[in-house]
Design a protein around this motif. Structure first.
Motif, mmCIF file in Angstrom:
data_model
loop_
_atom_site.group_PDB
_atom_site.id
_atom_site.type_symbol
_atom_site.label_atom_id
_atom_site.label_comp_id
_atom_site.label_asym_id
_atom_site.label_seq_id
_atom_site.Cartn_x
_atom_site.Cartn_y
_atom_site.Cartn_z
ATOM 1 N N VAL A 51 28.886 40.344 38.799
ATOM 2 C CA VAL A 51 28.703 39.993 37.302
ATOM 3 C C VAL A 51 28.511 41.084 36.358
ATOM 4 O O VAL A 51 29.039 41.004 35.086
ATOM 5 N N ASP A 52 27.728 42.122 36.862
ATOM 6 C CA ASP A 52 27.733 43.357 35.962
ATOM 7 C C ASP A 52 29.223 44.155 35.726
ATOM 8 O O ASP A 52 29.396 44.448 34.545
ATOM 9 N N ASN A 53 29.922 44.085 36.674
ATOM 10 C CA ASN A 53 31.239 44.473 36.729
ATOM 11 C C ASN A 53 32.302 43.437 35.831
ATOM 12 O O ASN A 53 33.250 43.878 35.193
ATOM 13 N N ALA A 54 31.889 42.091 35.970
ATOM 14 C CA ALA A 54 32.857 41.209 35.131
ATOM 15 C C ALA A 54 32.923 41.356 33.798
ATOM 16 O O ALA A 54 34.056 41.049 33.293
ATOM 17 N N SER A 55 32.071 41.595 32.936
ATOM 18 C CA SER A 55 31.985 41.862 31.653
ATOM 19 C C SER A 55 33.064 42.992 31.315
ATOM 20 O O SER A 55 33.926 42.888 30.617
ATOM 21 N N SER A 56 32.992 44.217 31.907
ATOM 22 C CA SER A 56 34.011 45.279 31.648
ATOM 23 C C SER A 56 35.240 44.808 32.150
ATOM 24 O O SER A 56 36.321 45.003 31.228
ATOM 25 N N LEU A 57 35.341 44.308 33.283
ATOM 26 C CA LEU A 57 36.743 43.438 33.574
ATOM 27 C C LEU A 57 37.336 42.603 32.544
ATOM 28 O O LEU A 57 38.511 42.803 32.157
ATOM 29 N N LYS A 58 36.848 41.681 32.120
ATOM 30 C CA LYS A 58 37.164 40.735 31.371
ATOM 31 C C LYS A 58 37.436 41.304 30.002
ATOM 32 O O LYS A 58 38.673 41.035 29.437
ATOM 33 N N TYR A 59 36.666 42.013 29.399
ATOM 34 C CA TYR A 59 36.928 42.572 28.038
ATOM 35 C C TYR A 59 37.944 43.652 27.751
ATOM 36 O O TYR A 59 38.734 43.860 27.027
ATOM 37 N N THR A 60 38.016 44.662 28.958
ATOM 38 C CA THR A 60 38.943 45.296 29.091
ATOM 39 C C THR A 60 40.447 44.983 29.190
ATOM 40 O O THR A 60 41.410 45.246 28.552
ATOM 41 N N LYS A 61 40.483 43.756 30.026
ATOM 42 C CA LYS A 61 41.742 42.982 30.108
ATOM 43 C C LYS A 61 42.128 42.485 28.838
ATOM 44 O O LYS A 61 43.489 42.582 28.390
#
Length: 350
Positions: free
Chosen positions: A162-172
Motif C-alpha cells: 500500500v505504501d508503494n502503491a501511492s508512488s506507483l499510481k501517481y508516477t504512472k
C-alpha cells in the motif's frame, strides 16, 4: 529470476494458445490460474484460493467474484476475470461492490493477458477508479516484475504494498501527462516555459512559436540524456578493456555472476526511491559483490555474498558495520527494503 522465467513461460504459452481460447472459463483455466500459481498460491487448496467467492451485499444475495486469495483465513486479493478478448472495464465490474464488504485491500481485474491491480488510496474501503499497477503479461518490463514479486505469497506484506502503491499510481499518471504534453503541448504547459524566457507579451502568434520551441527543446533534452548515457557506458567499457589488458591475472580472479547482477538490479529498484540510479554503483571483489554510493568504498550500501552454498545479503548499519542476512531466493532482498533505504539516510545525514 525464477519469477521472471515463470512469467516469461506463461507469456509464451498465451502466445501459442490464445487463438484457441474462446470462453471466459477457458481463459481462467489456461491463463489466470497459472498466474495465481506463479505467485505461490495453491489453486488446488480451496482454503487458499476460493473460486466463486460469495460476499452478500445488502439485499443482494449470492453474487460471486471469480476468485479470492486467502491468507490466515482472510481474503487478501479478490479477482474478477474476463475473456482474454474483452477489454477491461471497471465500470461494469463487481469488484467495486465487493471491495468494501470484504477485508481485502487489493482487487485484481484481468483477462489473463492484461492485469489491473486496485486498492483504496483515495477513500478507505472504497476501491479506487484507477489501478495503481497495470501490465500486459506478454510485454513485461523488468521493473514491473519486481512489483509483481511483492504479491508473491512469500513476500506479501499489505503495508509495504500500500505504501508503494501511492508512488506507483501517481508516477504512472504523471508519466502519461508528460507523454501527452511532449506529443501535443497544452497552452498552460507552453505558457509555463514561455513566461520564464520571453519578456514580451504572449500573443497568439508568440504562443504558436513557443509551442514548437517547447516540443523541440524537450525532444533535444531527452536525446542529449540518452546520448550522455550511451557515451558514459561506452567510455566505461573502453576503460574496463584497458584494465583487463593491463592486469589480466588480477581481473581473471573475479567472476561476476548473473545472480549478482540480478541482485544488484533488485537493490537498485529499491534504492531508486531515494537515489538517482547513477549514484548506485557495483564493484565486484573476490570475496563479495559490493554495492556503493557514488562509487565510494567508504560508502557501502550493501554487499552480496553469493559465492558460498548459502547466499547472504550484507546490510550496513549506522556504524558502517555489516550484518549478514541469509536469503532463500533473490526475491528475499525485497524483505529488507526498509534497512536498505535507512542506510541511504545515514549517508545523506552526513
Amino acid at each position: 529470476m525464477q519469477l521472471q522465467n515463470q512469467l516469461k513461460a506463461l507469456a509464451e504459452k498465451i502466445g501459442k494458445l490464445k487463438e484457441k481460447i474462446d470462453t471466459e472459463e477457458s481463459t481462467k483455466h489456461a491463463f489466470v490460474l497459472p498466474f495465481i500459481n506463479i505467485l505461490g498460491y495453491d489453486t488446488f487448496n480451496p482454503t487458499e484460493v476460493v473460486p466463486e467467492f460469495t460476499a452478500d451485499i445488502g439485499l443482494k444475495k449470492g453474487e460471486k467474484v471469480d476468485y479470492a486469495i486467502f491468507q490466515n483465513e482472510q481474503p487478501i486479493i479478490i479477482i474478477e476475470c474476463k475473456n482474454w478478448k474483452e477489454k477491461l472495464n471497471t465500470h461494469n465490474s463487481q469488484l467495486f461492490r465487493y471491495f468494501h464488504t470484504t477485508k481485502t485491500r487489493f482487487a485484481l481485474l484481468t483477462n489473463g493477458v492484461d492485469y489491473q491491480f486496485y486498492t483504496d488510496l483515495e477513500a478507505t474501503n472504497k476501491m479506487d477508479e484507477k489501478p495503481f499497477l497495470e501490465f500486459t503479461v506478454t510485454a513485461l518490463k523488468e521493473n514491473t516484475v519486481h512489483e509483481i514479486a511483492k504479491f508473491h505469497k512469500s513476500n506479501f506484506d499489505v503495508d509495504k504494498i500500500v505504501d508503494n502503491a501511492s508512488s506507483l499510481k501517481y508516477t504512472k499518471e504523471i508519466k502519461k501527462l508528460i507523454a501527452q504534453e511532449l506529443l501535443t503541448p497544452s497552452h498552460n504547459f507552453v505558457k509555463l516555459f514561455a513566461n520564464e524566457v520571453y519578456t514580451g507579451r504572449l500573443t497568439e502568434k508568440v504562443m504558436g512559436e513557443f509551442t514548437d520551441l517547447v516540443g523541440k527543446a524537450f525532444t533535444l533534452t531527452i536525446s542529449d540524456k540518452v546520448s550522455d548515457r550511451l557515451n558514459a557506458a561506452l567510455n566505461k567499457e573502453v576503460e574496463n578493456q584497458k584494465e583487463e589488458h593491463q592486469e589480466p591475472e588480477e581481473v581473471s580472479k573475479i567472476e561476476t555472476t548473473k545472480e549478482e547482477l540480478e541482485g544488484f538490479r533488485i537493490v537498485v529498484a529499491i534504492l531508486r526511491r531515494k537515489l538517482p540510479v547513477s549514484r548506485i554503483v557495483h564493484r565486484d571483489t573476490q570475496s563479495y559483490f559490493g554495492i556503493l554510493l557514488d562509487d565510494n568504498n567508504r560508502k557501502p550500501l550493501c554487499r552480496l555474498h553469493f559465492n558460498g552454498t548459502t547466499k547472504y545479503l550484507g546490510l550496513i548499519n549506522k556504524d558502517k558495520n555489516e550484518i549478514r542476512q541469509a536469503l532463500n531466493a533473490l526475491e528475499d532482498i525485497y524483505q529488507f527494503e526498509n534497512e536498505l533505504l535507512q542506510t541511504v539516510d545515514y549517508y545523506e545525514k552526513e
